[in-house]
Design a protein around this motif. Sequence first.
Motif, PDB file in Angstrom:
ATOM      1  N   UNK A 197       0.777  -1.133   0.127  1.00 52.41           N
ATOM      2  CA  UNK A 197      -0.058   0.065   0.045  1.00 52.41           C
ATOM      3  C   UNK A 197       0.723   1.364   0.114  1.00 52.41           C
ATOM      4  N   UNK A 198       0.368   2.295  -0.542  1.00 47.07           N
ATOM      5  CA  UNK A 198       0.979   3.590  -0.381  1.00 47.07           C
ATOM      6  C   UNK A 198       0.954   4.056   1.012  1.00 47.07           C
ATOM      7  N   UNK A 199       1.574   5.223   1.052  1.00 46.54           N
ATOM      8  CA  UNK A 199       1.704   5.918   2.339  1.00 46.54           C
ATOM      9  C   UNK A 199       0.233   6.310   2.777  1.00 46.54           C
ATOM     10  N   UNK A 200      -0.543   6.883   1.951  1.00 46.53           N
ATOM     11  CA  UNK A 200      -1.911   7.303   2.521  1.00 46.53           C
ATOM     12  C   UNK A 200      -2.691   5.851   2.750  1.00 46.53           C
ATOM     13  N   UNK A 201      -2.523   4.690   2.213  1.00 46.19           N
ATOM     14  CA  UNK A 201      -3.227   3.513   2.246  1.00 46.19           C
ATOM     15  C   UNK A 201      -2.703   3.155   3.642  1.00 46.19           C
ATOM     16  N   UNK A 202      -1.419   3.063   4.150  1.00 45.36           N
ATOM     17  CA  UNK A 202      -0.880   2.691   5.498  1.00 45.36           C
ATOM     18  C   UNK A 202      -1.518   3.582   6.313  1.00 45.36           C
ATOM     19  N   UNK A 203      -1.753   4.717   6.218  1.00 42.92           N
ATOM     20  CA  UNK A 203      -2.332   5.823   7.439  1.00 42.92           C
ATOM     21  C   UNK A 203      -3.766   4.979   7.452  1.00 42.92           C
ATOM     22  N   UNK A 204      -4.458   4.962   6.406  1.00 43.87           N
ATOM     23  CA  UNK A 204      -5.994   4.514   6.705  1.00 43.87           C
ATOM     24  C   UNK A 204      -5.919   3.055   7.250  1.00 43.87           C
ATOM     25  N   UNK A 205      -4.994   2.203   6.860  1.00 44.58           N
ATOM     26  CA  UNK A 205      -5.007   1.021   7.554  1.00 44.58           C
ATOM     27  C   UNK A 205      -4.677   0.965   9.269  1.00 44.58           C
ATOM     28  N   UNK A 206      -3.839   1.824   9.685  1.00 42.24           N
ATOM     29  CA  UNK A 206      -3.550   1.809  11.061  1.00 42.24           C
ATOM     30  C   UNK A 206      -4.772   2.584  11.442  1.00 42.24           C
ATOM     31  N   UNK A 207      -5.479   3.520  11.053  1.00 45.32           N
ATOM     32  CA  UNK A 207      -6.671   4.027  11.419  1.00 45.32           C
ATOM     33  C   UNK A 207      -7.492   3.303  11.708  1.00 45.32           C
ATOM     34  N   UNK A 208      -7.657   2.098  10.922  1.00 43.28           N
ATOM     35  CA  UNK A 208      -8.732   1.031  10.814  1.00 43.28           C
ATOM     36  C   UNK A 208      -8.488  -0.073  11.729  1.00 43.28           C
ATOM     37  N   UNK A 209      -7.166  -0.055  12.499  1.00 38.15           N
ATOM     38  CA  UNK A 209      -6.895  -0.907  13.432  1.00 38.15           C
ATOM     39  C   UNK A 209      -5.862  -2.151  13.068  1.00 38.15           C
ATOM     40  N   UNK A 210      -5.414  -2.003  11.869  1.00 34.90           N
ATOM     41  CA  UNK A 210      -4.276  -2.972  11.275  1.00 34.90           C
ATOM     42  C   UNK A 210      -2.938  -2.468  11.898  1.00 34.90           C
ATOM     43  N   UNK A 211      -2.167  -3.582  12.121  1.00 36.75           N
ATOM     44  CA  UNK A 211      -0.785  -3.644  12.730  1.00 36.75           C
ATOM     45  C   UNK A 211       0.035  -3.976  11.440  1.00 36.75           C
ATOM     46  N   UNK A 212       1.294  -3.871  11.624  1.00 37.96           N
ATOM     47  CA  UNK A 212       2.315  -4.377  10.660  1.00 37.96           C
ATOM     48  C   UNK A 212       2.839  -5.690  11.424  1.00 37.96           C
ATOM     49  N   UNK A 213       2.662  -6.745  10.620  1.00 43.06           N
ATOM     50  CA  UNK A 213       2.884  -8.242  11.224  1.00 43.06           C
ATOM     51  C   UNK A 213       4.075  -8.782  10.706  1.00 43.06           C
ATOM     52  N   UNK A 214       4.600  -8.336   9.624  1.00 42.36           N
ATOM     53  CA  UNK A 214       5.764  -8.991   8.842  1.00 42.36           C
ATOM     54  C   UNK A 214       5.855  -8.529   7.524  1.00 42.36           C
ATOM     55  N   UNK A 215       6.652  -9.080   6.625  1.00 40.77           N
ATOM     56  CA  UNK A 215       6.986  -8.885   5.400  1.00 40.77           C
ATOM     57  C   UNK A 215       6.353  -9.730   4.252  1.00 40.77           C
ATOM     58  N   UNK A 216       5.942  -9.308   3.524  1.00 40.30           N
ATOM     59  CA  UNK A 216       5.609 -10.496   2.141  1.00 40.30           C
ATOM     60  C   UNK A 216       6.634 -10.075   1.102  1.00 40.30           C
TER      61      UNK A 216
END
Length: 310
Positions: free
Chosen positions: A119-138
């Motif tokens: 995801x883009x920087x904007x996408x990441x901001x939205x994901x954090x806002x929705x309660x997502x956490x970065x759990x690893x790498x793909x």
Amino acid sequence: MDRVRTVRDVLLRPSTESELPRLSELTEVVYGVRREPEVLRWLLFHPGPGPEVESSVAERHGRIVGHVASLHCRYWVHGGTVTGAHRMLWMVEHAARGRAGVPLAGRTPDTDFEVVLGGTAATKAMLVMRGFREAGEALEVRLSTAAAGSATTRPTGLELVDFDPAAAGPVAPPDTLVNLAEPDHLAWLAACPEHDGLLFTLERSGEPLGPVLLYVNQANDPPTGRIVHMPCLEEDADLALLAILDRLGREGCAEATVLATEDGLLRAAESLGGEVFYRRPLWFRNPNRAVEPVRFYLTYMEGDLAYRRV
């Protein structure tokens, strides 16, 4: 999930098959690669057995400006099955990102957890806002089928045989989230209209280890391959890759790619000369804390990625 709602002047609603030509246009606008309507029909509106898919569009002033879908898949962790959703084809016209992007991000599937790749920087901001956490790498890894050349001269005990939907392999470590590899889901993936899908059972000395699904892209010269799914193996992952690469080599492929979200598979691929050519964060949302894996072994959660990386 709310089926229809309006946010400011943006209408969010389920997509329809008649809108596939417009969604095809959006794939080219957003991703730079056009996906034909027949491919999107397979992905979003497939008939018969296969995974559940929720597909929604954002409409503004009568024009479709965005889309997001969630593909539901069953997984195994801690001795039981859970249902997860992978967001895919999340795309919004540039001019409408502010109005349509956030409402689309808020579409919440009724599953135990959600996974998003990159995801883009904007996408990441939205994901954090929705309660997502970065759990690893793909990680996307490229392998040469030539790596299997010398190995085929010595017995390894591992081979690909005709697919047996009843042949289940050993259970993965309990703390690892893995795709359940259900026959109906694999058969749906194998029917991808863009590539040749090849289904096998991986065996070690006659004992089943689990299913293997491969894609071959005949449009490339020479053809290229994709390892869409292989079982989670605590040992002999390198030998399994050799058997798979040998088969893809016999299909005419010079190279193949595989998604690695777990260190064991990555080490096995790198031991065979595999090269990481693309990295993206793995985002995980677990709203009820019902699923707490330590490791992620994700394969065909790719939905729209498996066929894009061939």
